[in-house]
Design a protein around this motif. Sequence first.
Motif, mmCIF file in Angstrom:
data_model
loop_
_atom_site.group_PDB
_atom_site.id
_atom_site.type_symbol
_atom_site.label_atom_id
_atom_site.label_comp_id
_atom_site.label_asym_id
_atom_site.label_seq_id
_atom_site.Cartn_x
_atom_site.Cartn_y
_atom_site.Cartn_z
ATOM 1 N N GLU A 11 0.852 -1.177 0.000
ATOM 2 C CA GLU A 11 0.000 0.000 0.000
ATOM 3 C C GLU A 11 0.892 1.232 0.000
ATOM 4 N N GLY A 12 0.660 2.125 -0.960
ATOM 5 C CA GLY A 12 1.428 3.354 -1.066
ATOM 6 C C GLY A 12 0.550 4.573 -0.837
ATOM 7 N N ASP A 13 1.009 5.719 -1.297
ATOM 8 C CA ASP A 13 0.302 6.992 -1.098
ATOM 9 C C ASP A 13 -1.152 6.963 -1.568
ATOM 10 N N VAL A 32 -6.404 11.139 7.859
ATOM 11 C CA VAL A 32 -5.475 11.244 6.739
ATOM 12 C C VAL A 32 -4.244 12.047 7.139
ATOM 13 N N LYS A 33 -4.455 13.178 7.820
ATOM 14 C CA LYS A 33 -3.316 14.017 8.233
ATOM 15 C C LYS A 33 -2.384 13.265 9.166
ATOM 16 N N GLU A 34 -2.946 12.475 10.066
ATOM 17 C CA GLU A 34 -2.129 11.705 11.013
ATOM 18 C C GLU A 34 -1.330 10.624 10.279
ATOM 19 N N ILE A 35 -1.956 9.929 9.345
ATOM 20 C CA ILE A 35 -1.244 8.910 8.570
ATOM 21 C C ILE A 35 -0.103 9.557 7.789
ATOM 22 N N LYS A 36 -0.374 10.687 7.151
ATOM 23 C CA LYS A 36 0.672 11.382 6.387
ATOM 24 C C LYS A 36 1.810 11.828 7.296
ATOM 25 N N GLY A 78 -2.369 -6.294 10.182
ATOM 26 C CA GLY A 78 -3.220 -5.124 10.140
ATOM 27 C C GLY A 78 -3.113 -4.394 8.826
ATOM 28 N N SER A 79 -3.377 -3.094 8.878
ATOM 29 C CA SER A 79 -3.290 -2.224 7.707
ATOM 30 C C SER A 79 -1.941 -1.524 7.720
ATOM 31 N N THR A 80 -1.234 -1.602 6.607
ATOM 32 C CA THR A 80 0.104 -1.036 6.512
ATOM 33 C C THR A 80 0.231 -0.198 5.256
ATOM 34 N N ILE A 81 0.812 0.968 5.390
ATOM 35 C CA ILE A 81 1.199 1.790 4.245
ATOM 36 C C ILE A 81 2.691 2.058 4.404
ATOM 37 N N CYS A 82 3.430 1.935 3.316
ATOM 38 C CA CYS A 82 4.860 2.240 3.331
ATOM 39 C C CYS A 82 5.171 3.241 2.235
ATOM 40 N N THR A 83 6.171 4.042 2.478
ATOM 41 C CA THR A 83 6.681 4.871 1.396
ATOM 42 C C THR A 83 7.651 4.015 0.580
ATOM 43 N N THR A 84 7.810 4.351 -0.670
ATOM 44 C CA THR A 84 8.774 3.653 -1.525
ATOM 45 C C THR A 84 10.170 3.767 -0.931
ATOM 46 N N GLU A 85 10.492 4.935 -0.395
ATOM 47 C CA GLU A 85 11.811 5.157 0.193
ATOM 48 C C GLU A 85 12.053 4.228 1.375
ATOM 49 N N TYR A 86 11.026 3.991 2.183
ATOM 50 C CA TYR A 86 11.147 3.092 3.338
ATOM 51 C C TYR A 86 11.513 1.683 2.866
ATOM 52 N N ILE A 87 10.788 1.173 1.889
ATOM 53 C CA ILE A 87 11.043 -0.179 1.383
ATOM 54 C C ILE A 87 12.438 -0.247 0.749
ATOM 55 N N LYS A 88 12.761 0.747 -0.066
ATOM 56 C CA LYS A 88 14.071 0.741 -0.730
ATOM 57 C C LYS A 88 15.205 0.781 0.287
ATOM 58 N N LYS A 89 15.059 1.582 1.335
ATOM 59 C CA LYS A 89 16.098 1.679 2.366
ATOM 60 C C LYS A 89 16.232 0.355 3.123
ATOM 61 N N LEU A 90 15.114 -0.259 3.431
ATOM 62 C CA LEU A 90 15.109 -1.517 4.169
ATOM 63 C C LEU A 90 15.759 -2.652 3.372
ATOM 64 N N ILE A 91 15.577 -2.623 2.090
ATOM 65 C CA ILE A 91 15.958 -3.734 1.231
ATOM 66 C C ILE A 91 17.305 -3.542 0.527
ATOM 67 N N LYS A 92 17.880 -2.329 0.604
ATOM 68 C CA LYS A 92 19.037 -1.979 -0.235
ATOM 69 C C LYS A 92 20.291 -2.810 0.030
ATOM 70 N N LYS A 93 20.451 -3.371 1.224
ATOM 71 C CA LYS A 93 21.643 -4.177 1.500
ATOM 72 C C LYS A 93 21.616 -5.497 0.735
ATOM 73 N N LYS A 94 20.435 -5.982 0.448
ATOM 74 C CA LYS A 94 20.295 -7.291 -0.172
ATOM 75 C C LYS A 94 19.896 -7.230 -1.646
ATOM 76 N N PHE A 95 19.307 -6.104 -2.054
ATOM 77 C CA PHE A 95 18.736 -6.016 -3.392
ATOM 78 C C PHE A 95 19.084 -4.700 -4.066
ATOM 79 N N GLU A 96 19.140 -4.740 -5.375
ATOM 80 C CA GLU A 96 19.288 -3.551 -6.210
ATOM 81 C C GLU A 96 17.901 -3.155 -6.702
#
Length: 179
Positions: free
Chosen positions: A79-81, A95-99, A140-158
């Motif tokens: 789930e993204g923006d 919405v403001k709190e989630i943002k 539950g319900s999860t929203i991530c930013t693309t940057e969050y996922i990329k940062k989390l995964i960058k050590k293992k993946f390009e």
Amino acid sequence: KFYACDIDPSSISFLNKYYPTVNAKVNKFNSRLPYTSNFFDFVYSVSTFSHFDNESIDLYINELSRVLIKNGILIITFEGDNSIESVSNETSVGVKEIKRILKKDGIFFKKYHWLSAYKKSKLFDKTNIDTSSYFGDEYGSTICTTEYIKKLIKKKFEFLGHAEAVICDRQDLLVFKKK
């Protein structure tokens, strides 16, 4: 060859019945995937990361890295923006709190308020096709930013690419290659 795993036995039963050439297995929530290391050259995970807390996301990123060969391709959706308004309605968080949380942490997670009570009720039946009955308590319900996922995964993946709102106008898709 095609393989699949899911926490919902009814999904696996469906695959076994209608797609018998797919090797489908049930796995438990927040457990190792039922495959050996370096088993796959391609993994596609749809609509799983849209329900995990930080620890579960971390666990499954590690598991997906474990089962992929070097240079293997990983495609995940989350789930993204574009899902903020829907998730706001589903969680009763503004919405403001989630943002604000997304800007600060890169991830918004809220446990399903109904899941714990449902699991304790007489209505809870593991044979029910409602897959929510198989979820762990940290679901539950999860929203991530693309940057969050990329940062989390960058050590293992390009990082290879990103497409917004590809599933139900809510979920984003990211493509990675294992280093």
